[in-house]
Design an enzyme around this catalytic site. Structure first.
Site: not given
Ligand code: ADP
Ligand code: AMP
Length: 206
Positions: A88, A122, A153
């Site tokens: 990141r 989400r 979350r």
């Molecule tokens: P990230 O891991 O990048 O933070 P997520 O995969 O958890 O994102 O997705 C964030 C939210 O968006 C979830 O509620 C998921 O169901 C929804 N989502 C993911 N991909 C799509 C898409 N292509 N179109 C609409 N909603 C999506």
């Molecule tokens: P995510 O589940 O990927 O949305 O991550 C949730 C949170 O975990 C982020 O907002 C950061 O605070 C921390 N985190 C996850 N991955 C990293 C990373 N590669 N470097 C630093 N913080 C991270």
């Protein structure tokens, strides 16, 4: 095959990683999931991570890099891996390059204006971790896979999200150019339905 999923918070990295892990039989490694498991287990790493995650800031590089280094050294990663949420920062990418070769970086591109709704809507199953969005849940509050309760979350609230998106722009977005220069970047339009994004990734991965 060593693959990184890059993209802003809410871009769909986790959603696609689950599908790609099943298709290519690769371990799905999410640093966010590792931190949340540590927070749940009240470990020392969990305590440090929570103080940053709650504010929408990044956990310090030295903590995160060490966790990933140890995880990638495990046996299941001998066939490759799907990294979700790491690196990141450019300094994390530079550290990763010292202990692993990266074959492809999938950049899931979603307009910033769409991300707030993606994140705040989400919902995750508290039991199996399956991910949903309120827009497609039709009011359901239970997981359709295991019946577990759907939860939000702690960091998926508007105040923290604003910070996370700013952090993404400043610290993570430079990785797009970093990996483009390395010749491994694949960009897909993430503003399409989940299956379409998946098909696009698979086609581009080859
Ligand atoms: P990230 O891991 O990048 O933070 P997520 O995969 O958890 O994102 O997705 C964030 C939210 O968006 C979830 O509620 C998921 O169901 C929804 N989502 C993911 N991909 C799509 C898409 N292509 N179109 C609409 N909603 C999506
Ligand atoms: P995510 O589940 O990927 O949305 O991550 C949730 C949170 O975990 C982020 O907002 C950061 O605070 C921390 N985190 C996850 N991955 C990293 C990373 N590669 N470097 C630093 N913080 C991270």
């Amino acid at each position: 095959m060593n693959v990184i999923l890059l993209g802003a918070p809410g871009a769909g990295k986790g959603t696609q990683a689950i599908r790609l892990a099943a298709k290519y039989s690769l371990p799905h490694i999410s640093t966010g999931d590792i931190f949340r498991a540590n927070i749940k287990g009240e470990t020392p790493i969990g305590k440090v991570a929570k103080s940053y995650i709650d504010k929408g800031q990044l956990v310090p590089d030295e903590v995160t890099v060490q966790i990933v280094k140890e995880r990638l050294a495990q046996d299941d990663c001998k066939v490759g891996y799907l990294l979700d949420g790491f690196p990141r920062t450019v300094s994390q990418a530079e550290a990763l390059a010292e202990f692993s070769k990266v074959d492809a970086v999938i950049n899931i591109d979603v307009p910033l204006t769409k991300l707030l709704r993606r994140i705040t809507g989400r919902r995750l199953c508290g039991k199996c971790g399956a991910s949903y969005h309120i827009d497609t849940l039709s009011g359901k509050t239970e997981c359709s896979k295991c019946g577990g309760e759907l939860i939000q979350r702690a960091d998926d609230n508007e105040a923290t999200v604003a910070n996370r998106l700013e952090v993404y722009e400043k610290q993570t977005a430079p990785l797009v150019e970093y990996y483009e220069n390395a010749g491994v970047l694949i960009t897909v339009d993430g503003d399409a339905d989940i299956e379409k994004v998946f098909t696009d990734i698979v086609a581009k991965l080859g």
